[in-house]
Write an enzyme that holds these catalytic residues in place. Structure first.
Site, mmCIF file in Angstrom:
data_model
loop_
_atom_site.group_PDB
_atom_site.id
_atom_site.type_symbol
_atom_site.label_atom_id
_atom_site.label_comp_id
_atom_site.label_asym_id
_atom_site.label_seq_id
_atom_site.Cartn_x
_atom_site.Cartn_y
_atom_site.Cartn_z
ATOM 1 N N THR A 181 7.573 3.445 -42.105
ATOM 2 C CA THR A 181 6.493 2.472 -41.998
ATOM 3 C C THR A 181 5.169 3.213 -42.057
ATOM 4 O O THR A 181 5.070 4.344 -41.584
ATOM 5 C CB THR A 181 6.616 1.676 -40.688
ATOM 6 O OG1 THR A 181 5.494 0.818 -40.577
ATOM 7 C CG2 THR A 181 6.684 2.560 -39.460
ATOM 8 N N GLU A 328 9.741 -1.576 -37.190
ATOM 9 C CA GLU A 328 10.285 -0.998 -35.949
ATOM 10 C C GLU A 328 11.216 -1.975 -35.230
ATOM 11 O O GLU A 328 11.792 -1.657 -34.201
ATOM 12 C CB GLU A 328 9.133 -0.618 -34.995
ATOM 13 C CG GLU A 328 8.260 0.535 -35.481
ATOM 14 C CD GLU A 328 7.093 0.081 -36.356
ATOM 15 O OE1 GLU A 328 7.166 -1.028 -36.929
ATOM 16 O OE2 GLU A 328 6.107 0.840 -36.463
ATOM 17 N N LYS A 437 -3.031 -5.566 -45.193
ATOM 18 C CA LYS A 437 -1.757 -5.931 -45.812
ATOM 19 C C LYS A 437 -2.008 -6.723 -47.078
ATOM 20 O O LYS A 437 -2.493 -7.843 -47.027
ATOM 21 C CB LYS A 437 -0.873 -6.698 -44.846
ATOM 22 C CG LYS A 437 0.593 -6.499 -45.167
ATOM 23 C CD LYS A 437 1.494 -6.947 -44.051
ATOM 24 C CE LYS A 437 2.854 -6.285 -44.151
ATOM 25 N NZ LYS A 437 3.810 -6.780 -43.175
HETATM 26 P P1 AMP Z 1 5.971 -4.168 -41.416
HETATM 27 O O1 AMP Z 1 6.373 -3.141 -40.439
HETATM 28 O O2 AMP Z 1 5.501 -3.630 -42.717
HETATM 29 O O3 AMP Z 1 7.042 -5.197 -41.559
HETATM 30 O O4 AMP Z 1 4.712 -4.914 -40.833
HETATM 31 C C1 AMP Z 1 4.706 -5.505 -39.561
HETATM 32 C C2 AMP Z 1 3.359 -6.114 -39.293
HETATM 33 O O5 AMP Z 1 3.077 -7.108 -40.288
HETATM 34 C C3 AMP Z 1 3.216 -6.828 -37.990
HETATM 35 O O6 AMP Z 1 2.960 -5.957 -36.914
HETATM 36 C C4 AMP Z 1 2.049 -7.764 -38.269
HETATM 37 O O7 AMP Z 1 0.806 -7.092 -38.177
HETATM 38 C C5 AMP Z 1 2.285 -8.134 -39.723
HETATM 39 N N1 AMP Z 1 3.049 -9.401 -39.804
HETATM 40 C C6 AMP Z 1 4.369 -9.559 -39.978
HETATM 41 N N2 AMP Z 1 4.696 -10.865 -40.014
HETATM 42 C C7 AMP Z 1 3.548 -11.552 -39.845
HETATM 43 C C8 AMP Z 1 3.218 -12.937 -39.764
HETATM 44 N N3 AMP Z 1 4.130 -13.884 -39.890
HETATM 45 N N4 AMP Z 1 1.918 -13.258 -39.554
HETATM 46 C C9 AMP Z 1 0.963 -12.305 -39.436
HETATM 47 N N5 AMP Z 1 1.220 -10.994 -39.509
HETATM 48 C C10 AMP Z 1 2.487 -10.611 -39.704
#
Ligand code: AMP
Length: 540
Positions: A181, A328, A437
């Site tokens: 990540t 994670e 993102k």
């Molecule tokens: P990742 O580890 O790349 O899956 O990213 C995780 C992060 O993505 C989370 O800690 C959030 O900051 C963001 N994230 C994931 N799902 C959502 C959601 N439904 N709404 C807003 N942010 C999200």
């Protein structure tokens, strides 16, 4: 007194054996790179996964060795999802969209011994193959022909004898898979899943108030298999014997809508960017596709706008379910299915709940740490979300610098700022981590800032996320030039281009007099974001 239930180990070989015994007739369909369809059954899939496990052993892969993959959502990648961990090795999926420097770091840090490369991604592999210590590179191609220096996947399987495979009995805490990540600062960090965490995560994912997956489903995972195990869908689907529709590299709305209809897809999941494009295509030709079989469209990874949930429901009869998770966390943490109390509310109020990120799935616990202790579950008090559960990381793989993400009492600090309401629904209001993102992929503001500030004409650079219709967020760079120096947007773009993947490059560079700073000398990103509220660069 100890209970007397059997100490049955929760491992992926069990899921494979179940598929072997019960679901041999079920189908797995894949879109090939040329868009044609490959079809086979679970029986074929199990047989080939076993052969892969045997073949890896013959190559010298031992228990605990890491096997990397560079691949799309395909039947061969599914074979790796099972063949690798069922051989005792650890499946390490790499994100082919990353810059080659990051891929080098990740493959090196994980110590990948073998790399399975989809034929369409050989050019990505070639950019870093000489920089890593991978012993065997395998090209996944149906033609059987391998480029110089690579082994053909089909030949490898052809040489393996399925009867040499024995379902292994190993400790459920053995590592099964890993994903890196992007961190706020520093290099990417690895989350290392165990067999036990993966099996439990699969059971939870299939549950009624989570994804409601059964044998009669047809699952199309839009989320790539290199993003947190495609949110665990391949494992959960095989556990319940659902049909799988693998889209390969074809995530354009037309291909996906065709797949939804032709294969009678009942369940799909992915990031907002993809489903916004699908919505536009559906709106353009509302009568063209019959999607009446679909019971859930899970959208997560970034926040889903309420308008999108409403539009899918009202105009196309599709139930959008919002979900939140993290690498994670394997990744599922919360899902926005409604409880019976919320279902008593007006449609508009129900929609407000659906637009939140949802409440914790079974076995995940949450709390929000505010400035004065833990925030009340009142839907208003803010705090940083902390989580724990059997599929939540307890530390990063060989990265002690990430230890500060874990509390003294063993919870994981998510970096998401939330409110929690009386039903346990979280609403993400901000992110404390300095990341952007874009289309489901992370961009590190800090890394861009450091690179920009290394430009001889730049005194200060702060990078913030600005909302973008298609990509959700895009980077904007606020630049303070050194006195007497000059640089244009093109200069700065050119300066960054060589070190970063294309999607990382800022959409806009704004030259400013100064950047707001905190008392401790950090950029005040919140203020800067306010300053650029409503800013719209050219959409790309
Ligand atoms: P990742 O580890 O790349 O899956 O990213 C995780 C992060 O993505 C989370 O800690 C959030 O900051 C963001 N994230 C994931 N799902 C959502 C959601 N439904 N709404 C807003 N942010 C999200």
């Amino acid at each position: 007194m100890k209970g007397l239930a059997q100490n049955f180990q929760l491992t992926l070989p069990y899921i494979l054996r179940r598929a072997d015994q019960l679901y041999g007739y079920r189908e797995i369909v894949t879109r090939r790179p040329d868009k044609s369809f490959h079809r086979y059954t679970y029986a074929d899939f199990v047989s080939r996964s076993k052969k892969l496990a045997v073949a890896l052993k013959k190559l010298g892969v031992e228990s605990g060795d890491r096997v990397g993959t560079l691949g799309w959502n395909t039947y061969q990648h599914l074979e790796a999802y099972f063949g690798v961990p069922c051989s005792g090795a650890v499946l390490h999926t790499l994100n082919p969209r990353l810059h080659e420097d990051d891929l080098t770091f990740i493959a090196d840090h994980a110590g990948d011994k073998v790399m399975l490369v989809d034929e369409t991604l050989v050019s990505v592999w070639e950019k870093f193959r000489d920089r890593v210590g991978v012993e065997h590179a395998i090209v996944v191609t149906e033609s059987g022909e391998a480029p110089e220096g690579m082994i053909s996947y089909e030949e490898l399987l052809a040489d393996a004898d399925e009867s040499d495979f024995e379902y292994p009995d190993f400790d459920e805490n053995q590592a099964a898979a890993m994903c890196y990540t992007s961190g706020t600062t520093g290099r990417p960090k690895g989350a290392l899943y165990s067999h036990r965490s993966t099996v439990l995560h699969s059971m939870m994912a299939a549950m009624g108030n989570t994804f409601s997956l059964t044998e009669s489903d047809c699952v199309l995972p839009v989320v790539p298999m290199f993003h947190v195990n495609a949110w665990g869908l391949p494992y959960a689907s095989v556990l319940v014997g659902a049909k799988l529709m693998m889209p390969g590299p074809h995530l354009d709305p037309a291909s996906m809508l065709e797949d939804f209809e032709e294969e009678a897809v009942t369940f799909t999941a992915g990031v907002p960017t993809v489903f916004l494009a699908v919505l536009q295509a559906l709106d353009a030709e509302p009568e063209k596709y019959d999607l009446s079989k679909m019971h859930s469209m899970i959208i997560g990874g970034s926040a889903v706008p309420k308008g999108v949930i409403k539009a899918y429901g009202e105009r196309h009869g599709i139930n959008v379910v919002h979900a939140w998770g993290m690498t994670e966390m394997s990744p599922i943490g919360t899902v926005s299915t409604l409880n019976s109390e919320i279902e008593k509310l007006s449609e508009e109020e129900q929609l407000d709940y659906k637009a939140k990120q949802g409440y914790p799935v079974p076995l995940v616990e949450i709390r929000a740490r505010g400035e004065e202790g833990f925030a009340a579950w009142d839907g208003e008090s803010l705090g940083e979300l902390e989580v724990r559960g059997p599929w939540v990381a307890s530390s990063y793989y060989e990265a002690p610098e990430g230890d500060d993400k874990f509390t003294d009492d063993g919870w994981f600090k998510t970096g998401d700022i939330v409110t929690i309401d009386k039903y346990g629904f979280i609403k993400i209001t901000d992110r404390s981590k300095d990341l952007i993102k874009s289309g489901g992929e992370w961009i590190s503001s800090v890394e861009l800032e450091n690179a920009l500030m290394a430009h001889p004409a730049v005194a200060q650079a702060a990078v913030i996320a600005i909302p973008h219709e298609k990509w959700d967020e895009r980077p904007l760079a606020a630049i303070v030039l050194k006195e007497g120096e000059s640089a244009t947007e093109e200069d700065l773009h050119g300066h960054l281009e060589k070190d970063f993947a294309k999607f990382w490059l800022p959409d806009a560079y704004e030259f400013v007099e100064s950047i707001p700073m905190t008392a401790t000398g950090k950029f005040q990103k919140l203020k800067l974001r306010e300053q650029f509220e409503g800013y719209t660069p050219a959409q790309s």
